[in-house]
Design a protein around this motif. Sequence first.
Motif, PDB file in Angstrom:
ATOM      1  N   GLY A 114       0.800  -1.222   0.000  1.00 39.77           N
ATOM      2  CA  GLY A 114       0.000   0.000   0.000  1.00 39.77           C
ATOM      3  C   GLY A 114       0.828   1.265   0.000  1.00 39.77           C
ATOM      4  O   GLY A 114       0.277   2.372   0.051  1.00 39.77           O
ATOM      5  N   GLU A 115       2.159   1.152  -0.065  1.00 39.96           N
ATOM      6  CA  GLU A 115       3.029   2.323  -0.032  1.00 39.96           C
ATOM      7  C   GLU A 115       3.111   2.981  -1.404  1.00 39.96           C
ATOM      8  O   GLU A 115       3.079   2.323  -2.442  1.00 39.96           O
ATOM      9  CB  GLU A 115       4.427   1.936   0.444  1.00 39.96           C
ATOM     10  CG  GLU A 115       4.475   1.466   1.890  1.00 39.96           C
ATOM     11  CD  GLU A 115       5.881   1.136   2.344  1.00 39.96           C
ATOM     12  OE1 GLU A 115       6.827   1.753   1.819  1.00 39.96           O
ATOM     13  OE2 GLU A 115       6.026   0.262   3.204  1.00 39.96           O
ATOM     14  N   ALA A 116       3.246   4.299  -1.399  1.00 41.16           N
ATOM     15  CA  ALA A 116       3.250   5.085  -2.621  1.00 41.16           C
ATOM     16  C   ALA A 116       4.381   4.677  -3.560  1.00 41.16           C
ATOM     17  O   ALA A 116       5.481   4.327  -3.130  1.00 41.16           O
ATOM     18  CB  ALA A 116       3.370   6.569  -2.282  1.00 41.16           C
ATOM     19  N   VAL A 117       4.094   4.754  -4.846  1.00 44.20           N
ATOM     20  CA  VAL A 117       5.099   4.582  -5.893  1.00 44.20           C
ATOM     21  C   VAL A 117       5.080   5.866  -6.721  1.00 44.20           C
ATOM     22  O   VAL A 117       4.026   6.267  -7.223  1.00 44.20           O
ATOM     23  CB  VAL A 117       4.803   3.364  -6.782  1.00 44.20           C
ATOM     24  CG1 VAL A 117       5.811   3.271  -7.920  1.00 44.20           C
ATOM     25  CG2 VAL A 117       4.803   2.081  -5.959  1.00 44.20           C
ATOM     26  N   ASP A 118       6.217   6.511  -6.858  1.00 42.85           N
ATOM     27  CA  ASP A 118       6.287   7.804  -7.552  1.00 42.85           C
ATOM     28  C   ASP A 118       6.447   7.566  -9.052  1.00 42.85           C
ATOM     29  O   ASP A 118       7.567   7.438  -9.550  1.00 42.85           O
ATOM     30  CB  ASP A 118       7.440   8.631  -6.982  1.00 42.85           C
ATOM     31  CG  ASP A 118       7.408  10.069  -7.486  1.00 42.85           C
ATOM     32  OD1 ASP A 118       6.302  10.563  -7.776  1.00 42.85           O
ATOM     33  OD2 ASP A 118       8.482  10.684  -7.598  1.00 42.85           O
ATOM     34  N   LYS A 130       4.181  14.466  -5.787  1.00 44.35           N
ATOM     35  CA  LYS A 130       5.088  13.388  -5.366  1.00 44.35           C
ATOM     36  C   LYS A 130       4.399  12.623  -4.247  1.00 44.35           C
ATOM     37  O   LYS A 130       4.221  13.141  -3.141  1.00 44.35           O
ATOM     38  CB  LYS A 130       6.426  13.953  -4.890  1.00 44.35           C
ATOM     39  CG  LYS A 130       7.412  12.876  -4.468  1.00 44.35           C
ATOM     40  CD  LYS A 130       8.741  13.470  -4.088  1.00 44.35           C
ATOM     41  CE  LYS A 130       9.721  12.396  -3.579  1.00 44.35           C
ATOM     42  NZ  LYS A 130       9.977  11.353  -4.588  1.00 44.35           N
ATOM     43  N   LEU A 131       4.028  11.398  -4.529  1.00 41.51           N
ATOM     44  CA  LEU A 131       3.322  10.570  -3.555  1.00 41.51           C
ATOM     45  C   LEU A 131       4.291  10.028  -2.509  1.00 41.51           C
ATOM     46  O   LEU A 131       5.453   9.753  -2.804  1.00 41.51           O
ATOM     47  CB  LEU A 131       2.620   9.413  -4.254  1.00 41.51           C
ATOM     48  CG  LEU A 131       1.537   9.780  -5.274  1.00 41.51           C
ATOM     49  CD1 LEU A 131       1.065   8.536  -6.008  1.00 41.51           C
ATOM     50  CD2 LEU A 131       0.370  10.480  -4.605  1.00 41.51           C
ATOM     51  N   GLU A 132       3.780   9.846  -1.294  1.00 38.20           N
ATOM     52  CA  GLU A 132       4.569   9.259  -0.215  1.00 38.20           C
ATOM     53  C   GLU A 132       3.625   8.641   0.809  1.00 38.20           C
ATOM     54  O   GLU A 132       2.445   8.983   0.874  1.00 38.20           O
ATOM     55  CB  GLU A 132       5.446  10.333   0.450  1.00 38.20           C
ATOM     56  CG  GLU A 132       4.662  11.527   0.959  1.00 38.20           C
ATOM     57  CD  GLU A 132       5.548  12.592   1.574  1.00 38.20           C
ATOM     58  OE1 GLU A 132       6.769  12.381   1.671  1.00 38.20           O
ATOM     59  OE2 GLU A 132       5.022  13.656   1.967  1.00 38.20           O
TER      60      GLU A 132
END
Length: 310
Positions: A114-118, A130-132
């Motif tokens: 479920g962690e962001a991928v930029d 920028k996703l985080e």
Amino acid sequence: MRRTVGLVLIALGAFLIVLAPLVRFQVAPKLIAAPADYYGISELTAPGARYFSIGDLKVMTGDADITVTMRGDVSQAQGDRVVWDEVMAVNDVTNENPLISLVPRRSAFNKYTGEAVDCCAANIDKKPVKLEGQVYLFPFDVQKKTYRVFNATAGKAFDARFAGEEDVNGVRAYRFEQDVPRTKTETRGFPASIIGVTDTTGDVQVDRYYSGRNTFWVEPTTGSPVKQEQERHEVFTTQDGAHSITAFDATAKMTPKTVDNLVKKAMDARGQITLLKVTIPLVVLIVGVVMLAAGILMVVAGRGRRVRTR
């Protein structure tokens, strides 16, 4: 013949005993993932919402309905990542003022964590971002700790701290609370007279600030939110800080129907996870042990018979 059958059973039993932990620890984790083709609609209500109406050039009060539609972009799903598109529409039902806000969003995240991928042209309202942190989902097997969760309004990730366990429609859920500090989200021109500036005409530059609290109720096995509430406070403020006006102020809660649907989806997903991580490996292990024991008994019995015949 009996000895041959026994040896076959021993071989198959040993194979299944070895296979069981492989299914549990290697196969299951690869199959347990967020879907690339996800589709879902969530509805929230915000009674007594206050917002600045661009059409009316004033702050209005009304009951708001919020509809969030999410759809997975299968064409962009590669490797460990999935890409979901979202549109959030806000309507003032009291004043019959539709689409007071319409915000599209595109996000990419790791389908296992479920962690962001930029990547993949991630954006909010068509502006690159920028996703985080966690995006939409918490990890599988959620822990009672603090997670960084992406906040789309602020465009940043903030801590969501574990705040206890609660029952949501008969399902045990972990509650996480996220406080977002005052954050500037936009700078724009604004009519001077509307915001109270009297020593100039035309537009003045104002900053939009957001702060709020988000509460997530998460089913711990799947990491799926089953309920959510959002306290949202936004203001337009002149850059000297002397004048301000409400941009959006409301507390939004998911409707009972949406909570019911999310709980059902979480339970279905939990059942599949249990099947892959517990039921199938356990059945394979039990069958393997039985076959191994039966094979050993047949081989031993066969040897005893040969000894007696001699």
